[in-house]
Design an enzyme around this catalytic site. Structure first.
Site, PDB file in Angstrom:
ATOM      1  N   LYS A  62       0.821  -1.234   0.000  1.00 18.41           N
ATOM      2  CA  LYS A  62       0.000   0.000   0.000  1.00 18.41           C
ATOM      3  C   LYS A  62       0.849   1.276   0.000  1.00 18.41           C
ATOM      4  CE  LYS A  62      -3.890  -2.116   2.520  1.00 18.41           C
ATOM      5  NZ  LYS A  62      -3.295  -3.382   2.968  1.00 18.41           N
ATOM      6  N   ASP A  65       3.226   8.014  -1.173  1.00 15.69           N
ATOM      7  CA  ASP A  65       4.288   8.994  -0.929  1.00 15.69           C
ATOM      8  C   ASP A  65       4.311   9.943  -2.129  1.00 15.69           C
ATOM      9  OD1 ASP A  65       6.698  10.263  -0.006  1.00 15.69           O
ATOM     10  OD2 ASP A  65       7.258   8.413   0.994  1.00 15.69           O
ATOM     11  N   ARG A 212      -7.735 -16.183   7.188  1.00 12.51           N
ATOM     12  CA  ARG A 212      -7.998 -17.175   8.231  1.00 12.51           C
ATOM     13  C   ARG A 212      -8.883 -18.345   7.843  1.00 12.51           C
ATOM     14  NH1 ARG A 212      -9.209 -12.401  12.208  1.00 12.51           N
ATOM     15  NH2 ARG A 212      -9.657 -11.538  10.150  1.00 12.51           N
TER      16      ARG A 212
END
Ligand code: C5P
Length: 233
Positions: A62, A65, A212
């Site tokens: 992600k 900048d 999960r």
């Protein structure tokens, strides 16, 4: 684009991650997502090792900048031969264009580049009162997706429940990569808006990201195959 299941390998060490992937040695090699925790703990070597085992990799870092920094960082990630990377759409169209430039290799190939719109952890209330973004959350998501498309990106990460709205705003060919997946007979854990693999397919997701339900399953290979069966068949 061929639909696929991406396993979120949210492990804190290389050993835990590779032990998990060992289970798939005799079967189809899953597309895996490596996030900040594992990448920051183990560095680029973990990417090379998983790649060498024959897996496709979504490197979920992600980036956000200034355009020049993102361009240079992306060129480093591209050299790692990952298959999918992402940036925050909030970094602007200019930053996303720079990311794309940095990713594109000398031979013209590049990993898929996906944008994060609004994180699902950000509520409409926080967005409006804290971040002073006046529009509604759905409007913001679609606008950020449009910005990503304008910059030349391949798609966005979003909830499966937002995928239809993104496709409507950006076209069917604009990819949606969707976490928040649970089997119909399982617990939601900390996810709030969840969808089954079959439902995600129906809504139009191109890639589901499943953590999960596979990594914590008694039989992860069976859980992965169940996802493939429901989502890709
Ligand atoms: O274990 P679970 O299936 O909930 O894992 C989902 C994965 O997708 C995690 O790696 C999580 O960080 C990521 N993710 C998410 N929601 C988003 C963006 C990413 O769950 N909006």
């Amino acid at each position: 684009m061929q639909r696929d299941v991406i396993i979120a390998c949210d492990f804190s060490s290389k050993e835990a991650c590779l032990n998990f992937l060992d289970r798939f040695s005799g079967s189809r090699k899953p597309f895996v997502k490596i996030g900040m925790e594992l990448f920051y703990a183990e560095g680029p070597e973990i990417v090379r090792q998983i790649k060498a085992r024959g897996h496709k990799i979504f490197l979920d870092l992600k980036l956000h900048d200034i355009p020049n920094t993102v361009r240079k960082a992306m060129s480093v990630l591209s050299a790692l031969d990952v298959d999918m990377v992402n940036v925050h759409a909030a970094g602007t169209v200019a930053m996303m264009k720079a990311a794309l430039e940095g990713l594109t290799r000398a031979d013209g190939t590049r990993p898929l580049l996906i944008a994060v719109t609004q994180l699902t952890s950000t509520s409409e209330e926080v967005m409006q009162k804290e971040l002073l973004i006046g529009a509604g959350i759905n409007e913001t998501i679609v606008q950020y997706a449009r910005n990503a498309k304008e910059a030349g990106l391949d798609g966005v990460v979003c909830s499966p429940l937002e995928a239809a709205m993104v496709k409507e705003g950006c076209g069917a060919g604009f990819l949606t990569v969707t976490p928040g997946i649970r089997f119909a007979d399982a617990a939601a854990d900390d996810q709030v808006r969840v969808t089954t693999p079959a439902k995600a397919r129906e809504i139009g997701s191109d890639f589901i990201v499943v953590g999960r339900p596979i990594t914590a399953a008694e039989d992860p290979v069976a859980a992965y195959n169940r996802c493939l069966e429901e989502f890709c068949k």
